[in-house]
Design an enzyme around this catalytic site. Structure first.
Site, PDB file in Angstrom:
ATOM      1  N   ARG A  53       2.624  -0.182   4.438  1.00  0.00           N
ATOM      2  CA  ARG A  53       1.899   0.822   3.668  1.00  0.00           C
ATOM      3  C   ARG A  53       0.432   0.819   4.062  1.00  0.00           C
ATOM      4  O   ARG A  53      -0.091  -0.190   4.538  1.00  0.00           O
ATOM      5  CB  ARG A  53       2.074   0.599   2.164  1.00  0.00           C
ATOM      6  CG  ARG A  53       1.520  -0.693   1.608  1.00  0.00           C
ATOM      7  CD  ARG A  53       1.636  -0.727   0.076  1.00  0.00           C
ATOM      8  NE  ARG A  53       2.947  -0.343  -0.401  1.00  0.00           N
ATOM      9  CZ  ARG A  53       3.268  -0.251  -1.696  1.00  0.00           C
ATOM     10  NH1 ARG A  53       2.368  -0.534  -2.623  1.00  0.00           N
ATOM     11  NH2 ARG A  53       4.480   0.105  -2.064  1.00  0.00           N
ATOM     12  N   LYS A  89       6.670  -7.642   4.866  1.00  0.00           N
ATOM     13  CA  LYS A  89       5.940  -6.418   4.533  1.00  0.00           C
ATOM     14  C   LYS A  89       4.631  -6.422   5.295  1.00  0.00           C
ATOM     15  O   LYS A  89       4.131  -7.481   5.700  1.00  0.00           O
ATOM     16  CB  LYS A  89       5.657  -6.339   3.037  1.00  0.00           C
ATOM     17  CG  LYS A  89       5.523  -4.924   2.499  1.00  0.00           C
ATOM     18  CD  LYS A  89       6.876  -4.235   2.349  1.00  0.00           C
ATOM     19  CE  LYS A  89       6.747  -2.893   1.661  1.00  0.00           C
ATOM     20  NZ  LYS A  89       8.041  -2.251   1.424  1.00  0.00           N
ATOM     21  N   LEU A 190       8.664  13.892  -8.553  1.00  0.00           N
ATOM     22  CA  LEU A 190       9.579  14.705  -7.751  1.00  0.00           C
ATOM     23  C   LEU A 190       9.137  14.694  -6.295  1.00  0.00           C
ATOM     24  O   LEU A 190       8.963  15.734  -5.660  1.00  0.00           O
ATOM     25  CB  LEU A 190       9.627  16.142  -8.290  1.00  0.00           C
ATOM     26  CG  LEU A 190      10.143  16.288  -9.724  1.00  0.00           C
ATOM     27  CD1 LEU A 190      10.028  17.738 -10.184  1.00  0.00           C
ATOM     28  CD2 LEU A 190      11.583  15.798  -9.846  1.00  0.00           C
ATOM     29  N   ALA A 252       8.195   7.488  -9.159  1.00  0.00           N
ATOM     30  CA  ALA A 252       6.835   7.664  -8.657  1.00  0.00           C
ATOM     31  C   ALA A 252       6.216   6.298  -8.405  1.00  0.00           C
ATOM     32  O   ALA A 252       6.724   5.511  -7.601  1.00  0.00           O
ATOM     33  CB  ALA A 252       6.016   8.493  -9.648  1.00  0.00           C
TER      34      ALA A 252
END
Length: 380
Positions: A53, A89, A190, A252
């Site tokens: 990330r 990670k 969403l 989310a």
């Protein structure tokens, strides 16, 4: 921001933080501006696998804490998904909207390659498949790139499928049937996964409450709902957890279940794709005491992991979907163990994963007490 250079004299506090990990690598490339951390937590099950990330962390400590927590979670996620990989990670310090360059990701790829196959990585929050096309020019240890470049494509598809299987197992436990239309759902977020989950729930005839920061996305789902047997009602983002929906579906950000709001929940169960939904693991006990069934997120959202792990053996969508179906069985196993042993579902999930790791550890060491390499990993 100052360049990362903790290797000169790591403080005791850093050493204490990383003591539960096998390896932590601080990556610094002044030419491209790359500042990153790679954390390998446990390779008992196989080479470490986990996304990368990118975020504008305010301090190195903040980035380190995040990558250590995420890599630890990947060990359990890999065990839950029953893939032959361990937990790892990576994080890149920077603003994903302004700091990305091809050179930065190529530099990151070189650091990944320097680990000699101990770590495989791909997209996560703040990074895209296209970013890792650049990284893949420097290493073959990249997963989740576009199909045109030999990857398996969009991992949100099996992730959403896995969430649906998790929801089916949850509905089965609540109502004795896995018919999705038996329950109502509050879907928070969403995005790539949440939208796909909402679509499938609507097609199954379910009634939804939904929230998202994008008005356009909300409008698109409302329009789509008119063509399905289900219904949808838009709720303000800060109120989505207050609805009387049977199942809260966080898709989310993490940490949405907090001490400050857990008493406000009216749902019967929680099952969604968001990572680290509980701000504190201790909240799992409070959910249990309040009679709210919690499906541990690292099991439910394992479909994407299953795809990228499978990609290393040659991408096969049909095989991925078959493996993703096992999320249904894993969630039911956790629920049953929790009920039989009077423990939280989180503890039951952790027990299941620890058992798998311990069994594999004994198999790895059965003859020579050393771990033998046995993975037929792509190395092209």
């Amino acid at each position: 921001m100052n360049m990362l250079n903790p290797s000169t004299n790591p403080s005791l506090s850093i050493m204490e933080k990383i003591s539960g990990h096998e390896q932590v690598v601080f990556c610094n490339d002044p030419v491209s501006g790359l500042q990153a951390i790679i954390a390998i937590h446990d390779t008992t099950l196989g080479p470490a696998l986990g996304g990368c990330r990118m975020a504008p962390y305010s301090t190195v400590d903040e980035a380190l804490d995040d990558v250590l927590r995420l890599s630890r979670g990947m060990t359990y996620k890999c065990a839950a998904a029953d893939v032959d990989f361990g937990g790892g990670k990576a994080v890149i310090i920077g603003n994903p909207a302004t700091d990305k360059t091809p050179e930065l990701f190529r530099a990151f790829g070189r650091f990944v390659d320097s680990l000699g196959g101990r770590f495989y990585t791909g997209t996560d929050m703040g990074t895209t498949m296209d970013d890792f096309v650049h990284a893949s020019r420097e290493t073959s240890r990249i997963v989740g790139i576009p199909e045109a470049f030999g990857g398996s494509g969009d991992s949100s598809i099996p992730t959403a499928e896995g969430v649906i299987y998790g929801l089916r197992a949850t509905v089965e436990t609540l109502y004795g049937s896995d018919d999705l239309s038996r329950a109502s759902y509050a879907v928070q977020g969403l995005g790539k996964v949440g939208y796909k989950v909402a679509e499938q729930l609507l097609s199954a005839g379910a009634n939804l409450y939904v929230s998202d920061l994008s008005e356009a996305v909300l409008a698109a789902l409302v329009e789509q709902a008119e063509k399905t047997p289900g219904t949808v009602r838009v709720i303000a983002a800060h109120e989505i957890h207050l609805t009387d929906a049977d199942i809260f579906v966080p898709c989310a950000y993490g940490g949405v279940i907090q001490a400050a709001n857990i008493g406000q929940l009216q749902c019967k169960a929680i099952c969604g794709s968001a990572n680290n939904q509980l701000a504190d693991d201790a909240l799992a006990l409070e959910l249990q005491q309040r009679g709210i069934l919690y499906a541990p997120d690292y099991i439910v959202n394992g479909g994407g992991l299953i795809q990228v792990a499978d990609e290393l053996y040659g991408a096969n969508h049909e095989r991925v979907l078959l493996k993703t179906k096992h999320i249904y069985d894993a969630v039911l196993e956790v629920f049953n163990e929790s009920h039989a042993e009077s423990i939280t579902t989180l503890e039951a999930a952790n027990r299941m994963c620890n058992k798998r790791i311990q069994i594999r550890s004994r198999h790895n060491n059965i003859f020579t007490n050393t771990i033998k390499p046995k993975w037929n990993i792509r190395n092209d």
